[in-house]
Design an enzyme around this catalytic site. Structure first.
Site, mmCIF file in Angstrom:
data_model
loop_
_atom_site.group_PDB
_atom_site.id
_atom_site.type_symbol
_atom_site.label_atom_id
_atom_site.label_comp_id
_atom_site.label_asym_id
_atom_site.label_seq_id
_atom_site.Cartn_x
_atom_site.Cartn_y
_atom_site.Cartn_z
ATOM 1 C CD GLU A 1 12.737 0.224 9.831
ATOM 2 O OE1 GLU A 1 13.440 1.148 10.275
ATOM 3 O OE2 GLU A 1 12.948 -0.961 10.077
ATOM 4 C CB CYS B 1 12.782 8.908 8.477
ATOM 5 S SG CYS B 1 13.924 7.905 7.523
ATOM 6 N N GLY C 1 6.533 4.775 8.539
ATOM 7 C CA GLY C 1 5.652 5.933 8.698
ATOM 8 C C GLY C 1 5.867 6.550 10.060
ATOM 9 C CB SER C 2 3.890 9.020 11.923
ATOM 10 O OG SER C 2 2.642 8.363 11.950
ATOM 11 C CE LYS D 1 -2.124 2.612 3.178
ATOM 12 N NZ LYS D 1 -1.979 3.897 2.468
ATOM 13 N N GLY E 1 2.557 3.793 13.686
ATOM 14 C CA GLY E 1 3.310 2.567 13.981
ATOM 15 C C GLY E 1 2.766 1.850 15.207
ATOM 16 C CD GLU F 1 9.255 12.659 12.027
ATOM 17 O OE1 GLU F 1 8.135 12.162 12.201
ATOM 18 O OE2 GLU F 1 10.182 12.065 11.450
HETATM 19 P P1 NAD Z 1 1.801 8.067 8.375
HETATM 20 O O1 NAD Z 1 2.087 7.295 9.600
HETATM 21 O O2 NAD Z 1 0.781 9.134 8.432
HETATM 22 O O3 NAD Z 1 1.347 7.101 7.189
HETATM 23 C C1 NAD Z 1 2.167 6.052 6.732
HETATM 24 C C2 NAD Z 1 1.297 5.015 6.042
HETATM 25 O O4 NAD Z 1 0.435 4.403 6.994
HETATM 26 C C3 NAD Z 1 0.400 5.577 4.949
HETATM 27 O O5 NAD Z 1 0.406 4.689 3.856
HETATM 28 C C4 NAD Z 1 -0.969 5.598 5.626
HETATM 29 O O6 NAD Z 1 -2.042 5.494 4.717
HETATM 30 C C5 NAD Z 1 -0.886 4.359 6.500
HETATM 31 N N1 NAD Z 1 -1.806 4.336 7.648
HETATM 32 C C6 NAD Z 1 -2.271 5.372 8.367
HETATM 33 N N2 NAD Z 1 -3.081 4.924 9.367
HETATM 34 C C7 NAD Z 1 -3.112 3.571 9.276
HETATM 35 C C8 NAD Z 1 -3.754 2.534 10.014
HETATM 36 N N3 NAD Z 1 -4.529 2.797 11.064
HETATM 37 N N4 NAD Z 1 -3.573 1.248 9.635
HETATM 38 C C9 NAD Z 1 -2.776 0.955 8.587
HETATM 39 N N5 NAD Z 1 -2.153 1.890 7.836
HETATM 40 C C10 NAD Z 1 -2.300 3.190 8.184
HETATM 41 O O7 NAD Z 1 3.215 8.657 7.890
HETATM 42 P P2 NAD Z 1 3.508 9.637 6.653
HETATM 43 O O8 NAD Z 1 3.048 11.001 7.020
HETATM 44 O O9 NAD Z 1 3.015 9.023 5.403
HETATM 45 O O10 NAD Z 1 5.114 9.597 6.587
HETATM 46 C C11 NAD Z 1 5.941 10.403 7.367
HETATM 47 C C12 NAD Z 1 6.496 9.621 8.547
HETATM 48 O O11 NAD Z 1 7.230 8.488 8.067
HETATM 49 C C13 NAD Z 1 7.494 10.427 9.354
HETATM 50 O O12 NAD Z 1 7.221 10.236 10.719
HETATM 51 C C14 NAD Z 1 8.843 9.830 8.976
HETATM 52 O O13 NAD Z 1 9.849 9.990 9.939
HETATM 53 C C15 NAD Z 1 8.474 8.396 8.772
HETATM 54 N N6 NAD Z 1 9.495 7.692 7.954
HETATM 55 C C16 NAD Z 1 10.335 6.802 8.591
HETATM 56 C C17 NAD Z 1 11.337 6.154 7.861
HETATM 57 C C18 NAD Z 1 12.287 5.181 8.526
HETATM 58 O O14 NAD Z 1 12.989 4.462 7.831
HETATM 59 N N7 NAD Z 1 12.321 5.123 9.841
HETATM 60 C C19 NAD Z 1 11.472 6.400 6.484
HETATM 61 C C20 NAD Z 1 10.586 7.295 5.886
HETATM 62 C C21 NAD Z 1 9.597 7.946 6.628
#
Ligand code: NAD
Length: 490
Positions: free
Chosen positions: A262, A296, A240-241, A187, A245, A394
């Protein structure tokens, strides 16, 4: 516009890619994908509902259990991954342009991202033939024993990705999963689903069997939840965030799925008095303004010795002030827009909070242009080390907050005083200081005398609230396989 991109965008509503073809929309909901530089809608993408996710999982499960993929020799998987890498490379122009349109990043950076994805596929192609177990001495009575371990595919993988580096995320998750013999339901983020759909289309040309790679665009509440709740998915790989997570970890644990998370970071940049100050300002600026700070591992908390504080900040501010903002497609642009209206509002709210908290704005702090989601590169000076949101949260934008420290113990205490633990960069010309601080800073990846970068062979994972498990390198191979022990009595 690149002809391929034009053709790809001519179909205004895009559906999921399941079992080798684009599926007509069965769900009524669709999400607009907007060019953040112009605020124009590029395309609509369907929100894959529970039924579509199930179709994708069934296709992936068939390939895993009985399909051509399950019977394919490891060297044939290696060959397909190499062919896929070549085809992605041949399509660099189209992929990079589409990436700029959906994300806003600079075209030069988009090309680098495609190249990083190509390298990732080539790297994991090599792993496909090198997955191994070991022989084990056992102390069992009653006859002779020969025992060994082997690594088997973990199963159908559910991958959930963020929007900041969409093509790299596709490669980081799909390349190792396929090298290990898994199949995948991926996704992409709702903000940037187009490049993943184009990449999936290319996988067909290579001959990767239908159903091995499935793309289900959609939001978190519908599509993401359907993935984490599906009983046939054995492993969730999430980037993601930290807030999302936690939810994904809880949902995965309920069904006892494996998962890696991550997550986010508020990464410190530790500058020692003995650093090469001719390189520090450029390195720090690159570490925070690259990709508009939407990385990130970007260094967003800057710790400077008191005696170098004002001069170094002035140098960083001068770099920021010379950055030309504009469309990522214009080759003179040095800083593009942030990804979306929502994210623009979030970043601007943080900047406003910083101002309300009386943190000095050294440069930036405003919106650029009336159209597009452009945020000026912003430098805050938090001279009193206040625990304000621009120093602790962040922001994920082109915003850095600098703080002075008095000695190395004070520096370490400040650098580690965060719930996050993703990355850090340390600037020093003393090898002893470099090793000492690298040992003491609580973060998953540390760079000395450089902004943090990634390499397919270098694991990346977070400490504390920045994650569980790691991606890349051999650790991804361990993450996409399960260890089986076999013992023979002879
Ligand atoms: P986000 O957490 O808002 O969304 C990430 C993904 O999760 C999206 O595809 C979203 O649709 C999905 N999602 C949201 N709610 C969900 C749920 N309840 N169940 C399942 N899936 C769900 O993050 P974002 O705004 O897309 O990305 C930015 C974040 O990603 C920042 O915090 C950044 O630090 C982090 N990030 C981390 C790394 C790493 O390697 N550690 C790399 C890139 C980005």
């Amino acid at each position: 516009m690149n002809k391929e991109v034009q053709q790809f965008l001519s179909n205004k509503t895009k559906g999921a890619f399941i079992n080798g073809k684009f599926v007509n929309a069965t769900s009524e909901k669709a999400i607009a994908v907007v060019n953040p530089a112009t605020e124009e809608t590029l395309s609509e993408v369907v929100v894959s509902n529970k039924e579509l996710v199930n179709e994708a999982v069934q296709a992936a499960n068939h390939q895993l259990e009985n399909g051509d993929w399950s019977k394919l020799l490891a060297n044939k998987k290696e060959y397909l991954l190499l062919k896929y890498a070549d085809l992605i490379e041949e399509n660099t122009s189209a992929l990079a342009e589409l990436l700029v349109l959906e994300h806003g990043k600079l075209l030069s950076d988009a090309k680098k991202e495609v190249s990083a994805a190509v390298n990732c596929f080539r790297y994991y192609a090599g792993w496909a033939t090198k997955i191994e177990g070991s022989t084990i001495d056992v102390s069992l009575s009653g006859g002779n024993h020969f025992a060994y371990t082997k690594r088997e595919p973990v199963g159908v993988v559910g991958a959930i990705a963020p929007w900041n580096v969409p093509i790299m995320m596709y490669a980081w998750k799909i390349a190792p999963a396929l090298a290990c013999g898994c199949t995948i339901v991926f996704k992409p983020s709702e903000e940037t689903p187009l490049t993943s759909l184009l990449l999936a289309e290319l996988s067909k040309e290579v001959g990767i069997p239908d159903g091995v790679i499935n793309i289900v665009p959609g939001d978190g509440a519908t599509t993401g939840q359907a993935i984490t709740n599906h009983p046939l998915i054995s492993k969730i790989t999430f980037t993601g965030s930290s807030a999302t997570g936690r939810i994904i970890g809880q949902n995965s644990a309920k069904l006892l799925k494996e998962f890696t998370l991550e997550l986010g970071g508020k990464n410190p940049v530790l500058v020692l008095d003995d650093a090469d100050f001719s390189k520090v300002p450029g390195g720090v600026a690159k570490g925070i303004f690259y990709n508009q700070g939407q990385v990130c591992v970007s260094g967003s908390r800057l710790y400077l010795p008191k005696n170098k504080f004002d001069n170094t900040l002035a140098d960083i501010a001068s770099i920021a002030e010379k950055m030309k903002l504009g469309s990522g497609l214009d080759e003179n642009t040095k800083l593009g827009p942030v990804v979306s209206k929502d994210h623009f509002n979030k970043v601007m709210n943080y900047i406003d909070e910083g101002k309300q908290d009386s943190i000095e704005v050294v440069t930036g702090g405003g919106r650029a242009f009336d159209k597009g989601y452009f945020v000026e590169p912003t430098v805050f000076a938090n001279t009193d080390n206040k625990a304000v949101s621009v120093a602790t949260d962040e922001i994920f934008g082109p915003v850095i907050t600098a703080m002075p420290y008095s000695n190395v113990d004070d520096l370490l205490e400040k650098a580690n005083a965060t719930e996050y633990g993703l990355s850090a960069s340390i600037w020093t010309s003393n090898l002893g200081n470099a090793h000492y601080l690298a040992d003491k800073v609580k973060a998953g990846i540390i760079y000395i005398n450089s902004a943090v970068r990634s390499d397919p062979n270098l694991p990346l994972g977070g400490f504390k609230q920045s994650g569980i498990g790691s991606e890349l390198g051999k650790s991804a191979i361990n993450g996409f396989t399960k260890l089986k022990s076999v013992c023979i009595n002879y």
